[in-house]
Design an enzyme around this catalytic site. Sequence first.
Site, PDB file in Angstrom:
ATOM      1  N   ASP A  46     105.380  14.852  56.071  1.00  0.00           N
ATOM      2  CA  ASP A  46     106.834  14.750  56.019  1.00  0.00           C
ATOM      3  C   ASP A  46     107.251  13.440  55.369  1.00  0.00           C
ATOM      4  O   ASP A  46     106.926  12.362  55.848  1.00  0.00           O
ATOM      5  CB  ASP A  46     107.440  14.868  57.429  1.00  0.00           C
ATOM      6  CG  ASP A  46     108.881  15.347  57.371  1.00  0.00           C
ATOM      7  OD1 ASP A  46     109.696  14.684  56.700  1.00  0.00           O
ATOM      8  OD2 ASP A  46     109.182  16.386  57.973  1.00  0.00           O
ATOM      9  N   SER A  94     114.679  17.969  56.162  1.00  0.00           N
ATOM     10  CA  SER A  94     113.423  18.616  56.535  1.00  0.00           C
ATOM     11  C   SER A  94     113.586  20.085  56.898  1.00  0.00           C
ATOM     12  O   SER A  94     112.679  20.880  56.667  1.00  0.00           O
ATOM     13  CB  SER A  94     112.778  17.865  57.702  1.00  0.00           C
ATOM     14  OG  SER A  94     112.366  16.594  57.270  1.00  0.00           O
ATOM     15  N   THR A 147     110.463  20.655  61.179  1.00  0.00           N
ATOM     16  CA  THR A 147     109.389  21.232  60.368  1.00  0.00           C
ATOM     17  C   THR A 147     108.551  22.241  61.144  1.00  0.00           C
ATOM     18  O   THR A 147     108.330  23.352  60.658  1.00  0.00           O
ATOM     19  CB  THR A 147     108.535  20.111  59.745  1.00  0.00           C
ATOM     20  OG1 THR A 147     109.410  19.196  59.076  1.00  0.00           O
ATOM     21  CG2 THR A 147     107.538  20.669  58.742  1.00  0.00           C
ATOM     22  N   HIS A 317     109.556  16.354  50.973  1.00  0.00           N
ATOM     23  CA  HIS A 317     110.476  15.566  50.146  1.00  0.00           C
ATOM     24  C   HIS A 317     109.953  14.150  50.170  1.00  0.00           C
ATOM     25  O   HIS A 317     109.108  13.809  50.992  1.00  0.00           O
ATOM     26  CB  HIS A 317     111.909  15.594  50.696  1.00  0.00           C
ATOM     27  CG  HIS A 317     111.966  15.236  52.150  1.00  0.00           C
ATOM     28  ND1 HIS A 317     111.881  13.947  52.592  1.00  0.00           N
ATOM     29  CD2 HIS A 317     112.013  16.004  53.263  1.00  0.00           C
ATOM     30  CE1 HIS A 317     111.889  13.940  53.912  1.00  0.00           C
ATOM     31  NE2 HIS A 317     111.957  15.180  54.350  1.00  0.00           N
TER      32      HIS A 317
END
EC number: 3.1.3.1
Length: 501
Positions: A46, A94, A147, A317
């Site tokens: 993440d 996320s 997530t 990202h």
Amino acid sequence: MKRRDLIKAGLAAGSLAALSAQAQSAQANQPGILVRTRNLIFFAYDGMGWEDYAIAQFYSRRVLGRPLALERFLATGVSGLQNTNSLTSFVTESSAAANAWSTGVKTVNGGLAIHIDGRKLSPIFALAKQQGKAVGVVTTATVTHATPAAFLVSNPDRNAEEEIAQQYLEFGAEVYLGGGQRFFDPAVRRDKKDLYAEFAAKGYGVVRTLAELQASNASKLLGVFSSSHVPYEADRRFQGVNVPSLAEMTRAALPRLAAHTKGFVLQVEAARIDHANHLNDPAGSLWEILAADEALEVVMNFVDQNPDTLLVIGSDHVCGAPALYGAGSSYRESSAGVLQLEAQKGTFEFMLGRLGNNPSPEQVTELFRSVKGVALKPEQAQAVVDAITKRVYLPDGVRYGVQPANTLSWVMRQTNASKPDLPNIGWNSGQHTASPTLFGVYGRGVGAVRIGLIDNTYNFTLMTRALGIRFQNPVMSEQEALEVLKSRAEVPILHPEDVLA
Ligand SMILES: [Zn+2]
């Protein structure tokens, strides 16, 4: 461009939809995975970008004396780049990124496996469960965080974590490991429900410490090891914070899932690279990646020994866009700057916890010395005090909106141009950014997969093919989503104070 103009622009070339369509048409030409797989592991980094990778790669080789497992992955697996934009925002958060992975369609930032008009989507692990697969999620965030949650359940609000914990009970995955005690604890939950007792009644071993995790022989596990997110690796390693590492949680999950006759799906998330980058915390981010790497090693060894397992990795990202910039004459001092990270033995989260609401400049100076190995000047210590007590922030509270942490980072930036006196790492901001990220596959039969540049929705295509699932979630257009947002007067971006949500 104003949102109204964006709506007018509709699906014109250059819109996010056009960008996605381009990557998706490239995907259509790609051969899918050729070998059906029994087990599937998704490993999420993440908020990790390539500069994060470069810093960890160098540090691991030079200081720890070994290459990253991620380097072995990149050298022997198949990897490329993915576009990360969400349905209506070029910068994703996320949940929208996880939705693209888990449902194969783009959504608006903020919800879990759901469109902005309320249409629920079927996430990949729910589909796999219908096939009879065992299911697990392992994360360093709260276990109910975006997530992992977006792979399991639908919810219009990613922050409704008490409700998501209840949804987990009903979903019935075999393994839930991470943080987030407060969403299960009857003493803290608003409805006073005892989710610990309800999970235990359904046959779960409920564990809250590393010792309990290691002692448990339960076949199903709910493990929540902190009130909120699991404390950072740097604090676990150097400050004596006693929680399981991501690798230890992963080692607990794998044999339990592998015992199932129909195979399993598992998400392992290195969640707090993102958080450390929001805070602009160099050692925080570095050690999260190094901890992720130990977990990746565990997973890759499992795949090597169990070749009917497909491993997929991806970063959702970039966050903060850190860069290791060249230092000194002809950049010859660049490496010396990185090595100064060796002196950093803890995170800003740890330091802010110690400093409380009303620290003295002396406390600040001492903590920077002992935790970061940094000698602050008096005016820098005062700037930290002012950030905490008066909300006066450096360099500003807009681009660097994760305060007071971004101020702590700013006061310990490199100040000597010819020779780095501190790590030569700078951040673009405290926010997520837009660049394409890592995506890769590892395991038997992946030689038939070509990645190049894909859209993040491709993960769903890949996973459904690998598992032999035929399913398509409903697609929403960017135009439709913007109209819904307009009618609700919602702005499809996150506010700075929400970034760590
Ligand atoms: Zn993220």
